[in-house]
Motif scaffolding. Structure first.
Motif, short mmCIF file in Angstrom:
data_model
loop_
_atom_site.label_atom_id
_atom_site.label_comp_id
_atom_site.label_asym_id
_atom_site.label_seq_id
_atom_site.Cartn_x
_atom_site.Cartn_y
_atom_site.Cartn_z
N ILE C 76 4.67 -6.67 52.75
CA ILE C 76 4.67 -6.36 51.32
C ILE C 76 4.54 -7.62 50.48
O ILE C 76 3.65 -7.74 49.63
CB ILE C 76 5.97 -5.62 50.94
CG1 ILE C 76 5.98 -4.24 51.58
CG2 ILE C 76 6.08 -5.49 49.43
CD1 ILE C 76 7.33 -3.58 51.53
N ALA C 77 5.40 -8.60 50.76
CA ALA C 77 5.43 -9.79 49.89
C ALA C 77 4.11 -10.56 50.00
O ALA C 77 3.56 -10.98 48.99
CB ALA C 77 6.61 -10.68 50.26
N VAL C 78 3.61 -10.70 51.22
CA VAL C 78 2.39 -11.50 51.39
C VAL C 78 1.20 -10.81 50.75
O VAL C 78 0.48 -11.40 49.94
CB VAL C 78 2.12 -11.77 52.89
CG1 VAL C 78 0.74 -12.36 53.06
CG2 VAL C 78 3.18 -12.70 53.45
N SER C 79 0.99 -9.53 51.07
CA SER C 79 -0.23 -8.92 50.55
C SER C 79 -0.13 -8.71 49.05
O SER C 79 -1.11 -8.91 48.33
CB SER C 79 -0.55 -7.60 51.27
OG SER C 79 0.61 -6.84 51.38
N ALA C 80 1.06 -8.35 48.55
CA ALA C 80 1.18 -8.15 47.11
C ALA C 80 1.00 -9.47 46.37
O ALA C 80 0.35 -9.51 45.33
CB ALA C 80 2.52 -7.52 46.76
N THR C 81 1.54 -10.55 46.93
CA THR C 81 1.38 -11.85 46.25
C THR C 81 -0.09 -12.25 46.22
O THR C 81 -0.62 -12.62 45.17
CB THR C 81 2.19 -12.93 46.97
OG1 THR C 81 3.55 -12.52 47.02
CG2 THR C 81 2.11 -14.26 46.25
N LEU C 82 -0.76 -12.16 47.37
CA LEU C 82 -2.16 -12.58 47.42
C LEU C 82 -3.02 -11.77 46.46
O LEU C 82 -3.82 -12.31 45.70
CB LEU C 82 -2.70 -12.46 48.85
CG LEU C 82 -2.09 -13.44 49.85
CD1 LEU C 82 -2.69 -13.22 51.24
CD2 LEU C 82 -2.33 -14.88 49.40
N LEU C 83 -2.82 -10.46 46.48
CA LEU C 83 -3.65 -9.61 45.62
C LEU C 83 -3.35 -9.88 44.14
O LEU C 83 -4.27 -9.92 43.32
CB LEU C 83 -3.43 -8.13 45.96
CG LEU C 83 -4.01 -7.72 47.30
CD1 LEU C 83 -3.60 -6.30 47.67
CD2 LEU C 83 -5.53 -7.83 47.27
#
Lengths: 288, 445, 273
Positions: C76-83
């Motif tokens: 969650i944290a990685v993909s939401a941050t990147l997007l």
């Protein structure tokens, strides 16, 4: 330079609109209903009844008071300490870096972690009362969260501990914007350290102060997490903040319409405070 | 509007550039290192592969007594018997199970089978009517009726509460016999206090329920039942109010106990588990607490502790017990499989059922009682109930006269305020207001 | 003389504050390695031996699904941050480089979100999510986190780009590269410093959020998981600190890496000034 395609803004626009703006509009509509959230129940339009009930709801009025105290104490505490620490640590050096980290690490922790760490300190059988016992001051042992008045102070202090690093970083950044020549000029004019601070540092970091204070105010106006984990609004409803009240009305009692009305009032309050704050700081900037 | 926002933006520029945007060679942004290996988002959807056997979901919660392993052993045993059905656990997160289930209800994704679904039974058509052949296996009077429907399965029975005491402290204070009347109880408190022993302890902090639980079930509820056995029904019809002399008086006594220093000073700042640990360590002589404490005292071999039924102003008159319910969602596509699971677990396989009730010190609710050997404190608990009347519990009563959703939470918050010194009559008025408000909301206006 | 004394005072003040600040941190580390009795006896004592019981208790606790919670949170944290970073950088590129009325409106529209008390959004979000069957899903939570962090990220990017030089992109435009290629190959890398700071802040907020996964997602993130699991252990401080340790050490490690960037960013600014 050619025109930029509006397509660039599209993905952000869609997600942001669908999941932040549309919900706010929905909340706005809900606030005029008495809906309880079950799809099977019809939605009744009740006009401004929710907004009238608000001002008769003693718990809501009390939550405003609690929130105001938090905003005031935490904003003052965090910013004063943040500025002092930034002034003291505004130089390079190995120890400086370590000190900066000590102040900033609590900001990295989740509220849940912070709450549990502190509960071991302020609990009735916790570290503070332990220390008081060791030095023979048993009579000073205090119930730090079992009494609403103490509890608000405890929460404020924990919140200051958690957020001061953030404010410090903003102030550190702001201090770097002060050109060294100005200090030199001040020294040549015979200014001492206090003069330097008043006439050079302070005016130059007004934008930093503005942002830092505004961030604190907005965040504390929305305060929920810490209260939820440390006291769950208690004892009784003694430490319920506005945001806590909103969530408990909605998810505890299913009064979605009423809860939306409170949320809307809070939103408007935050916007008004922000506008007021920015117009005040702008005047300051012009003057200095 | 736009102007002040740009002021805000401009002032942040300084922050942005200087605080972190001055560095160019970052390879370790806090969130990105694992991005490549975890192939975001997609792995989420693949968590639930579709298989041929019927799949049902079971909402459970976990405690020190009800562990993940216990629930899994129940499932394993069932799946061996019914290989064509697969049961998957859904862990209820957060601190409120009713709230969890309500969120899932709002989401339209209720699990097929649920523990603790009583709050949902109050809402029409959410739970599936239970087949009579399953209900026939349970004690008479154990099946509540909501809107002419029987939607709850009474899985087990739980004695509610009593007063636990520290035998050694009682002896030290010269108390030879446990109190049988309210006056004797007060006298015991006084004797303990005179000896420098704190008589009572309770919990507070974020465990709101725990502050009032023991006193409410031990004292307030029996006194109300003696006064008006149809309190819930009268409340509903408007014939009775929360703010009545009986409840006011009972709560006044409670507040006085606190004011007079009979409660441990830190009470309101302990979490529930902290308070029970402090009690077991000997910080106070008595704690009004739930039946689940008895087996854990036995387990820890804490022989210093005993238990008695709390006297009220009417003496010792009654006790209460509550059923732990389970239910099947009405929107489940596999109701048959779900009921098969409940029948297997609660009725057909006595060993599995025993492992479940024994884990939490529960009593069986089946017509044919299932028993196990109890330790000394638990035995004393059960013995102390002999000759007493089983009464309803106002805040837990299931069925059509149940309190509206959220009311119990509200009373518990208010009770915490009352113990801390809030004016009782004024607080109880808010109960009446809230009761009206929530009843209207639960009924869908 | 005078100067010497005042520096001494400043150092003392600093030292006292640092010690006061560090005490809770110190307590939460040393007490992981002690039994409850040892903690009650003296919470400040340095552990006499490296007792790992508390940590193994959490690791072996059948009710704590650490691995799954870490995985969920990481996804969650990685993909939401990147997007969030990508979408917001694009949007800010448009608003900071276009001078039309529309870009001005969009600017206000995005920044307005900073003032939204998130409590207002939860109820309607639950309603929307119900219709789209997004409750309890990781991608649902990711979308919520993106939408919630766009305002702050936009705030950062827009300000940064306003002041950034335009020569490079202009020369790229002359080369005839398409706008999107220009953005991807030239602009986005230029934003790296800003991206770093923003990533730290929004990544942290996602990792630490427990209310959103609790109310909307019912997704077992590490912070929510710790919150749920820790309740019955509040008597046993050693175990509690072990729980806290597992909930926080990844972000502390991440911060210690990022801190270098933080500090060098600050010093770079000072040198420039």
């Amino acid at each position: 330079m050619g025109k930029r395609s509006i397509l660039f803004a599209l993905p952000a626009f869609i997600i942001y609109s669908a999941l932040l703006i549309v919900p706010i509009l929905l909340a706005f509509m809900l606030s005029f209903t008495s809906w309880t959230g079950y799809a099977a129940n019809p939605i009744h339009y009740v006009g401004i009844a929710n907004f009238i009930d608000l001002w008769k709801d003693e718990k809501f009025l009390h939550s405003i008071w609690v929130t105001l105290r938090l905003v005031l104490v935490v904003t003052l505490g965090s910013n004063a300490l943040g500025l002092i620490f930034a002034l003291l640590l505004n130089k390079s050096g190995k120890l400086t870096n370590v000190f900066r980290s000590v102040f900033f690490v609590p900001f990295v922790f989740s509220t849940v972690a912070v709450s549990f760490i502190w509960s071991s300190i302020i609990s009735y059988t916790g570290v503070i009362n332990y220390l008081l016992g060791v030095v023979g001051l048993e009579t000073w042992q205090t119930d730090f969260i079992g009494n609403a008045n103490h509890a608000i102070w405890s929460i404020s202090i924990i919140e200051i501990w958690k957020t001061v690093g953030f404010n410090m970083v903003i102030y550190l950044a702001a201090l770097q914007t002060v050109p060294a020549e100005l200090y030199e000029a001040c020294t040549i004019d015979g200014g001492n350290a206090r003069n330097k601070f008043r006439h050079v540092t302070l005016p130059m970091i007004v934008p930093g102060i503005s942002i830092s204070v505004l961030m604190s105010v907005i965040n504390e106006m929305k305060q929920f997490d810490l209260v939820k984990v440390i006291t769950d609004g208690g004892p009784g409803s003694g430490t319920e903040t506005i945001a806590y009240h909103i969530i408990s009305q909605a998810f505890g009692y299913n009064l979605l319409g009423y809860s939306s009305a409170i949320a809307l009032v809070l939103f408007v309050a935050v916007v008004l405070v922000s506008i007021a704050h920015l117009s005040i700081t702008r005047r300051f900037e012009v003057e200095s | 509007m736009k102007k002040w926002l740009s002021v805000m933006a401009c002032s942040l520029v300084a922050f942005t550039i200087l605080a972190g945007c001055g560095s160019n060679s970052n390879k370790n942004s806090s969130a990105s290192p694992e991005a490549v290996s975890s192939s975001p988002a997609t792995s989420a959807a693949s968590e639930a592969p579709k298989a041929d056997p019927v799949k049902i979901k079971w909402a459970i919660f976990e405690t020190d007594n009800f562990t993940d392993a216990l629930w899994q052993s129940i499932i394993d045993s069932f799946e061996k018997e019914y290989p064509d059905i697969q049961v998957e656990k859904v862990l209820m997160t957060g601190d409120s199970r009713p709230q969890f289930l309500k969120t899932l209800l709002a989401a339209g994704s209720l699990p097929d089978i649920m523990l603790d679904p009583a709050e949902l039974a109050k809402i029409k058509d959410v739970l599936a009517p239970v087949p009579d052949d399953l209900l026939a296996n349970f004690e008479d009077g154990s099946v509540p009726v909501f809107n002419n429907q029987k939607v709850l399965v009474p899985a087990s029975k739980q004695l509610r509460s009593a007063t636990y005491y520290n035998k050694k402290m009682f002896a030290d204070a010269g108390i030879t016999d446990v109190p049988k009347t309210w006056d004797e109880f007060l006298a015991a408190c006084e004797k303990l206090k005179a000896k420098g022993i704190t008589p009572l302890i309770t919990a507070g902090a974020s465990d709101v329920w725990a502050t009032s639980f023991g006193y409410w079930v031990n004292v307030v509820n029996p006194e109300v039942e003696v006064w008006n056995a149809n309190f819930n029904a009268d409340l509903k019809s408007g014939a009775a109010k929360w703010n009545n002399p009986v409840i006011t008086d009972a709560l006044q006594k409670w507040q006085d106990l606190y004011k007079n220093g009979y409660f441990d000073k830190g009470s309101l700042s302990y979490s529930y588990s902290q308070a029970s640990a402090e009690f077991q360590k000997g910080r106070a002589a008595m704690m009004m607490d739930g039946s689940w404490v008895a087996p854990s005292l036995d387990k820890g071999n804490l022989t210093d502790f005993g238990v008695f039924q709390q006297p009220t102003k009417d003496g010792i008159t009654s006790y209460s017990a509550a059923f732990n319910y389970m239910a099947v969602s009405n929107s489940s596509k596999n109701k048959d499989a779900a009921f098969k699971f409940l029948k297997y677990f609660l009725v057909d396989n006595k060993d599995v059922y025993l492992s479940y009730i024994k884990a939490d010190g529960l009593l069986s609710s089946t017509k044919e009682p299932v028993t196990y050997e109890m330790g000394p404190v638990q035995t004393q608990f059960v013995d102390s109930l002999k000759g007493l009347k089983l009464v309803d519990e106002i805040t837990k009563l299931p069925g059509d006269n149940a309190l509206p959703t959220g009311m119990e939470d509200f009373t518990q918050k208010s009770l915490q305020s009352i113990l801390a010194g809030a004016p009782i009559s004024k607080e109880l008025d808010t109960w009446d207001d809230q009761y009206k408000k929530l009843s209207a909301a639960t009924a869908g206006n | 003389m005078r100067a010497g004394r005042s520096t001494f005072f400043i150092r003392m003040i600093l030292l006292v504050s640092v010690v006061l600040y560090a005490i809770p941190l110190y307590l939460s580390i040393v007490n992981i390695f002690k039994t409850t009795d040892q903690i009650t006896l003296n919470p400040f004592a340095i552990p006499s031996s490296l007792n790992l019981d508390n940590l193994t208790y959490v690791l072996n606790n059948p009710n704590v699904h650490l691995y799954k919670m870490y995985l969920n949170t990481l996804i969650i944290a990685v993909s939401a941050t990147l997007l969030t970073l990508l979408f917001t950088a694009m949007a800010a590129f448009y608003t900071s480089r276009s001078s039309g009325k529309l870009s001005g409106i969009l600017h206000v529209y995005f920044i307005m979100g900073i003032m939204v008390p998130y409590a207002i959004v939860y109820i309607p979000l639950v309603i929307i999510f119900r219709d789209f069957h997004l409750i309890g899903t990781l991608h649902g939570l990711i979308l919520v986190f993106i939408s919630g962090n766009i305002p702050f990220a936009f705030f950062m990017y827009h300000g940064f780009m306003k002041t950034a030089p335009r020569e490079l992109e202009e020369s790229a435009a002359i080369d005839g590269a398409g706008q999107f290629r220009t953005f991807w190959q030239i602009i986005f890398p230029l934003l790296k410093p800003c991206t770093t700071t923003t990533a730290i802040f929004i990544g942290l907020s996602m990792w630490n959020d427990f209310l959103t996964p609790l109310l909307i997602g019912q997704v077992h993130t590490i912070t929510l998981g710790i919150y749920t699991a820790i309740g019955p252990h509040s008597t046993n401080w050693g175990q509690m600190f072990a729980f806290v340790f597992f909930g926080t050490f990844p972000v502390v490690v991440a911060y210690l890496f990022a801190q270098k960037q933080f500090v060098s960013g600050l010093t770079a600014g000072a040198l420039k000034g």
